[in-house]
Motif scaffolding. Structure first.
Motif, PDB file in Angstrom:
ATOM      1  N   GLU A 444       2.600  -3.199 -39.179  1.00  0.00           N
ATOM      2  CA  GLU A 444       3.296  -4.480 -39.034  1.00  0.00           C
ATOM      3  C   GLU A 444       3.064  -5.097 -37.654  1.00  0.00           C
ATOM      4  N   GLY A 445       1.836  -5.351 -37.302  1.00  0.00           N
ATOM      5  CA  GLY A 445       1.566  -6.010 -36.042  1.00  0.00           C
ATOM      6  C   GLY A 445       1.938  -5.150 -34.845  1.00  0.00           C
ATOM      7  N   THR A 446       2.201  -5.790 -33.728  1.00  0.00           N
ATOM      8  CA  THR A 446       2.588  -5.078 -32.509  1.00  0.00           C
ATOM      9  C   THR A 446       4.029  -4.588 -32.654  1.00  0.00           C
ATOM     10  N   PRO A 447       4.282  -3.287 -32.432  1.00  0.00           N
ATOM     11  CA  PRO A 447       5.634  -2.758 -32.651  1.00  0.00           C
ATOM     12  C   PRO A 447       6.596  -3.197 -31.548  1.00  0.00           C
ATOM     13  N   LEU A 448       7.774  -3.664 -31.968  1.00  0.00           N
ATOM     14  CA  LEU A 448       8.834  -4.028 -31.036  1.00  0.00           C
ATOM     15  C   LEU A 448      10.055  -3.138 -31.257  1.00  0.00           C
ATOM     16  N   ALA A 449      10.549  -3.081 -32.510  1.00  0.00           N
ATOM     17  CA  ALA A 449      11.620  -2.147 -32.855  1.00  0.00           C
ATOM     18  C   ALA A 449      11.016  -0.788 -33.197  1.00  0.00           C
ATOM     19  N   HIS A 450      11.843   0.248 -33.157  1.00  0.00           N
ATOM     20  CA  HIS A 450      11.360   1.601 -33.427  1.00  0.00           C
ATOM     21  C   HIS A 450      10.816   1.709 -34.843  1.00  0.00           C
ATOM     22  N   THR A 451       9.807   2.543 -34.996  1.00  0.00           N
ATOM     23  CA  THR A 451       9.161   2.734 -36.287  1.00  0.00           C
ATOM     24  C   THR A 451       8.664   4.175 -36.376  1.00  0.00           C
ATOM     25  N   GLY A 452       8.098   4.546 -37.527  1.00  0.00           N
ATOM     26  CA  GLY A 452       7.536   5.874 -37.693  1.00  0.00           C
ATOM     27  C   GLY A 452       8.550   6.976 -37.443  1.00  0.00           C
ATOM     28  N   LEU A 453       8.115   8.033 -36.768  1.00  0.00           N
ATOM     29  CA  LEU A 453       8.994   9.173 -36.516  1.00  0.00           C
ATOM     30  C   LEU A 453      10.164   8.831 -35.610  1.00  0.00           C
ATOM     31  N   ASP A 454      10.070   7.768 -34.832  1.00  0.00           N
ATOM     32  CA  ASP A 454      11.190   7.372 -33.977  1.00  0.00           C
ATOM     33  C   ASP A 454      12.401   6.938 -34.794  1.00  0.00           C
ATOM     34  N   LEU A 455      12.188   6.611 -36.062  1.00  0.00           N
ATOM     35  CA  LEU A 455      13.318   6.216 -36.912  1.00  0.00           C
ATOM     36  C   LEU A 455      14.220   7.399 -37.243  1.00  0.00           C
ATOM     37  N   GLN A 456      13.791   8.609 -36.957  1.00  0.00           N
ATOM     38  CA  GLN A 456      14.661   9.762 -37.190  1.00  0.00           C
ATOM     39  C   GLN A 456      15.934   9.664 -36.361  1.00  0.00           C
ATOM     40  N   GLU A 457      15.873   8.949 -35.262  1.00  0.00           N
ATOM     41  CA  GLU A 457      17.045   8.757 -34.409  1.00  0.00           C
ATOM     42  C   GLU A 457      17.763   7.458 -34.711  1.00  0.00           C
ATOM     43  N   ARG A 458      17.302   6.730 -35.725  1.00  0.00           N
ATOM     44  CA  ARG A 458      17.904   5.448 -36.094  1.00  0.00           C
ATOM     45  C   ARG A 458      18.194   5.443 -37.595  1.00  0.00           C
ATOM     46  N   PRO A 459      19.230   6.159 -38.033  1.00  0.00           N
ATOM     47  CA  PRO A 459      19.463   6.305 -39.480  1.00  0.00           C
ATOM     48  C   PRO A 459      19.714   4.988 -40.202  1.00  0.00           C
ATOM     49  N   ASP A 475      -1.773  11.623 -42.864  1.00  0.00           N
ATOM     50  CA  ASP A 475      -2.907  12.552 -42.882  1.00  0.00           C
ATOM     51  C   ASP A 475      -4.105  11.998 -43.653  1.00  0.00           C
ATOM     52  N   GLN A 476      -3.898  10.955 -44.448  1.00  0.00           N
ATOM     53  CA  GLN A 476      -5.003  10.370 -45.213  1.00  0.00           C
ATOM     54  C   GLN A 476      -5.655   9.201 -44.478  1.00  0.00           C
ATOM     55  N   TRP A 477      -5.059   8.734 -43.404  1.00  0.00           N
ATOM     56  CA  TRP A 477      -5.586   7.556 -42.707  1.00  0.00           C
ATOM     57  C   TRP A 477      -6.864   7.908 -41.936  1.00  0.00           C
ATOM     58  N   ASP A 478      -7.826   7.007 -41.998  1.00  0.00           N
ATOM     59  CA  ASP A 478      -9.032   7.131 -41.176  1.00  0.00           C
ATOM     60  C   ASP A 478      -8.980   6.205 -39.972  1.00  0.00           C
ATOM     61  N   HIS A 479      -8.448   5.001 -40.173  1.00  0.00           N
ATOM     62  CA  HIS A 479      -8.377   4.024 -39.095  1.00  0.00           C
ATOM     63  C   HIS A 479      -7.018   3.299 -39.174  1.00  0.00           C
ATOM     64  N   VAL A 480      -6.515   2.900 -38.015  1.00  0.00           N
ATOM     65  CA  VAL A 480      -5.314   2.076 -37.915  1.00  0.00           C
ATOM     66  C   VAL A 480      -5.631   0.889 -37.028  1.00  0.00           C
ATOM     67  N   LEU A 481      -5.233  -0.304 -37.483  1.00  0.00           N
ATOM     68  CA  LEU A 481      -5.486  -1.493 -36.677  1.00  0.00           C
ATOM     69  C   LEU A 481      -4.527  -1.540 -35.493  1.00  0.00           C
ATOM     70  N   SER A 482      -5.046  -2.018 -34.362  1.00  0.00           N
ATOM     71  CA  SER A 482      -4.228  -2.153 -33.158  1.00  0.00           C
ATOM     72  C   SER A 482      -4.631  -3.421 -32.422  1.00  0.00           C
ATOM     73  N   GLY A 483      -3.621  -4.177 -32.005  1.00  0.00           N
ATOM     74  CA  GLY A 483      -3.906  -5.427 -31.318  1.00  0.00           C
ATOM     75  C   GLY A 483      -3.959  -5.301 -29.818  1.00  0.00           C
ATOM     76  N   LEU A 489      -0.921   3.143 -28.144  1.00  0.00           N
ATOM     77  CA  LEU A 489      -0.140   4.266 -27.633  1.00  0.00           C
ATOM     78  C   LEU A 489       1.069   4.556 -28.514  1.00  0.00           C
ATOM     79  N   THR A 490       1.680   3.513 -29.049  1.00  0.00           N
ATOM     80  CA  THR A 490       2.859   3.712 -29.911  1.00  0.00           C
ATOM     81  C   THR A 490       2.453   4.318 -31.240  1.00  0.00           C
ATOM     82  N   TRP A 491       1.416   3.784 -31.876  1.00  0.00           N
ATOM     83  CA  TRP A 491       0.994   4.317 -33.190  1.00  0.00           C
ATOM     84  C   TRP A 491       0.645   5.800 -33.093  1.00  0.00           C
ATOM     85  N   GLU A 492      -0.114   6.173 -32.079  1.00  0.00           N
ATOM     86  CA  GLU A 492      -0.566   7.561 -31.978  1.00  0.00           C
ATOM     87  C   GLU A 492       0.603   8.521 -31.760  1.00  0.00           C
ATOM     88  N   ARG A 493       1.696   8.025 -31.192  1.00  0.00           N
ATOM     89  CA  ARG A 493       2.845   8.901 -30.968  1.00  0.00           C
ATOM     90  C   ARG A 493       3.765   8.968 -32.181  1.00  0.00           C
TER      91      ARG A 493
END
Length: 746
Positions: A444-459, A475-483, A489-493
């Motif tokens: 979803e574009g450039t991340p501003l709010a928490h996403t991915g594994l960081d949502l574990q702390e945001r129920p 684990d199935q992804w080969d490439h991720v778009l980044s602007g 740095l956020t996606w990889e974490r």
């Protein structure tokens, strides 16, 4: 004399009354009086009314000496009313924001009709909202106002008093009043509509009709429902006293019999053992009021002959048929699901097709996948594309792409055989990627709010996310778009995996560099933006901590403060009513990039759209009203106050000052925007999609050269283009050209 007298009867609604009164007193249209009638309620309703009256002089409290019922409580309120128009609101319902201003504007536009009918939606205790299914009857088509004969379908809209505004002089002259009883709205609404000399409609949700889990009087089991017969006798008695209304008897008869049938078939209405008596009384009314030649429906026939047991037997048979149908449907779905799973397994054993690609974007067409599909056609024309689109999507698809419906055999065949897979989680749902397939995941574009594994702390924001399934997908992804670097740095974490982040820019912004002034003009004309107006795209973020979404801003009030020069293009989440003067609802518009191009500025809060819009180099204004609450629920990777893309405002008044005072497009705003673009739009020069295709399909890992932000020339907004055009027409001073230092040197 106020414009509106809002009459609110209250009886045992102490838990909801404050919300009801607040919804009236907080309206952007303030020319009103609020008459709150305490119908000798045994709870705290009377005390709540007095508290509001002490705080706001517009509240007029009325305390009845004894309980008189809803109808007579409304009559007591009407006796105290002094407004031009009467508006009724039950004590457990609410007005929507901006409702009274919309009603006032429609009354003004239609010359002050006797009755204005507006829309409503049912709001349930679990957060669901369901709009009136007969809302098409309220469309503002044709001349207005009109007599009922021109729009007889209005008699089918819910017969209640609170979805209409009534001219008080008309009500007084005709002597209308509410009778006692359960169904007091029936002998009020029918005569009012039939007698009104002028009626208008407003196709806007103005009332939230609360569906209480318990306590609704019409949902209780009681002999009080026999009151319906007395109320329809009053209706036909009124018609008998007014012979000019005799033409409405057939329609009234049909509505009466339908109403009797509804009450009879609801399990929670009539007490055990009373159904036979009820049907006998309904049969008597059928014989008394039927007009010869009236067409009968099946339900009418059953009531005409008083076939109590036949009626019940048919209901039971219909229920049994529905149960059998559900069982068969479930069995068919299970068989089909198993067959498709087998089909997918077989297709995965067949060779991959190197000239096939499948794209998907949220069930429709747009965003990064759409930009990449176009780039495939330009830079890798040998690859044939298919688009996974939900059947409900009716928008355009690329001309050369094959359309796939999710869950079909063709969908699973394409997913199993295509070499290139590009899209979001719609594409990866159920996918088992094969060796040799290349999956390009768009986020979803450039991340501003928490996403991915960081949502574990945001129920609240996570909403039951299955994090194990999420990681299996990663684990199935080969490439991720980044602007930009922040995104990488956020996606990889937050999405840890073995993929490669393609930090090449946001393909969805490529159109900003290619669009022309003619494109902008065409889009503005399609959206109905007046020539010369400044169009502000308002796009707030979704609030996960709210069961039902609502606009963080009162758009009617903001539009009023901005004045006629500005138009708001409102793109809000959920089914939020955003109608109002100079407010255009664009929530359902399929392509947000088109809205960006059509606008002159962006007004947002925490939406990631702010990063895309910055690539347009157009003004951005932040609304910071609920920043702390939003960040507590969603988290934030960036504090936009520290790296602002433009000016900011706390509320409607502050935002209006920013726009009307000119700060929104001033020199300071331009400097802030330039710094923001340098940091978050380093690659967005119109060639992001090209870089991705060259890397993924053509194997060229060296990205195409990038144009620096300061040298890019995105299409200007209509307001900016008009300003430049005006400056270009300023006559130059006559006389010899002054000699500059550089010229003298040469």
């Amino acid at each position: 004399m106020p414009r509106f007298s809002v009459i609110v009867p209250a009886y045992q609604v102490q838990a909801y009354l404050s919300a009801c009164l607040d919804s009236v007193l907080s309206q952007s249209y303030t020319d009103l009086e609020l008459i709150a009638v305490d119908d000798r309620s045994p709870d705290a309703c009377g005390a709540i009314i007095d508290e509001y009256a002490a705080r706001d002089p517009r509240v007029k409290p009325v305390h009845l000496p004894e309980n008189r019922g809803l109808g007579r409580a409304r009559n007591a309120g009407m006796a105290e009313a002094s407004g031009d128009y009467l508006v009724f609101l039950d004590g457990d319902d609410t007005l929507t924001p901006g409702a009274l201003r919309a009603v006032a504007d429609r009354i003004e536009a239609t010359g002050g009709p006797d009755v204005l009918v507006y829309d409503y939606e049912r709001t349930y205790w679990d957060g669901r909202r369901v709009r009136n299914h007969l809302r098409d009857e309220l469309t503002e088509r044709g001349p207005a106002p009109f007599p009922l004969a021109d729009r007889p379908g209005l008699l089918r809209v819910l017969m209640v008093a609170w979805n209409k505004a009534y001219r008080r002089e008309f009500v007084t002259e005709r002597g209308f009043a509410f009778p006692p009883g359960y169904y007091e709205d029936t002998p009020w609404t029918f005569p009012v509509l039939m007698t009104a000399g002028s009626i208008a409609t407003l196709d806007r949700v103005c009332v939230h009709y609360r569906q209480r889990r318990r306590g609704n009087i019409l949902s209780t089991t009681s002999r009080g429902h026999f009151d319906l017969f007395d109320q329809y006798e009053r209706v036909f008695a009124y018609v008998a006293d007014h012979p000019e209304l005799a033409c409405w008897k057939p329609e009234l008869f049909r509505r009466m019999i339908d109403h009797y049938g509804v009450v009879f078939t609801r399990r929670d209405r009539l007490p055990r053992g009373s159904h036979g008596e009820y049907l006998r009384r309904a049969r008597a009314h059928h014989h008394r009021y039927r007009v010869p030649g009236t067409r009968l429906r099946r339900r009418h026939v059953l009531i005409r002959f008083g076939l109590h047991r036949t009626f019940r037997a048919l209901l039971l048979a219909a229920a049994a048929h529905r149960r059998a149908q559900r069982t068969l449907t479930g069995l068919a779905r299970a068989v089909r699901s198993g067959a498709l799973a087998l089909h997918y397994r077989i297709q995965r054993r067949l060779p991959l097709r190197p000239d096939r690609a499948v794209f998907a974007a949220g069930g429709g067409y747009g965003g990064d996948p759409a930009a990449l599909e176009e780039a495939f056609g330009r830079y890798a024309p040998h690859v044939r594309t298919a688009w996974l689109a939900d059947p409900s999507y009716r928008g355009p698809l690329p001309s050369g792409a094959r359309r796939l419906a999710p869950g079909t055999a063709a969908h699973w065949t394409a997913l199993a055989r295509a070499t290139y897979l590009v899209g979001d989680d719609l594409l990866t749902h159920g996918l088992r990627k094969r060796p040799g397939q290349v999956l390009v995941r768009t986020l979803e574009g450039t991340p501003l709010a928490h996403t991915g594994l960081d949502l574990q702390e945001r129920p609240a924001a996570a909403r039951g996310t299955d994090f194990e399934a999420l990681l299996r997908d990663v684990d199935q992804w080969d490439h991720v778009l980044s602007g930009n670097r922040h995104s990488t740095l956020t996606w990889e974490r937050v999405y840890p995996g073995r993929y490669t982040a393609l930090e090449y820019g946001s393909p969805r912004t490529d159109v900003f560099q290619r669009a022309t002034r003619e494109d902008v003009a065409r889009l503005r004309a399609r959206l109905g933006i007046p020539s010369g107006a400044v169009a502000i795209l308002y796009a707030p973020a979704r609030r996960a901590h709210r069961r039902t979404q609502q606009s963080p801003l009162d758009l009617a009030l903001l539009a009023h403060r901005l004045g006629p020069r500005f138009v708001l293009l409102a793109r809000v989440p959920g089914d939020v009513p955003v109608e109002g003067p100079r407010v255009v609802d664009v929530s359902a518009h399929a392509c947000v990039q088109e809205l960006c191009l059509a606008s002159d500025a962006l007004l947002t809060d925490h939406a990631p759209l702010v990063f895309e819009y910055a690539a347009l180099d157009r003004p951005i204004v932040l609304h910071t009203g609920d920043r702390a609450a939003y960040e507590t629920v969603h988290g934030a990777y960036l504090d936009l106050r520290a790296v602002p893309p433009g000016e900011a405002g706390w509320d409607e008044e502050g935002l209006a000052d920013v726009f009307t005072g000119g700060d929104w497009n001033g020199a300071r705003a331009a400097l802030l925007r330039a710094a923001f673009r340098e940091r978050f739009c380093p690659w967005d020069d119109g060639r992001a999609a090209e870089r991705v295709v060259r890397h993924v399909v053509l194997g060229r890992t060296d990205p195409a050269p990038v144009v620096p932000p300061a040298e890019r020339r995105p299409v200007p907004s209509a307001a900016a283009a008009a300003t430049r055009s005006a400056l270009a027409t300023v006559p130059r001073p006559k006389g010899p050209r002054p000699v500059t230092e550089s010229a003298e040197h040469h």
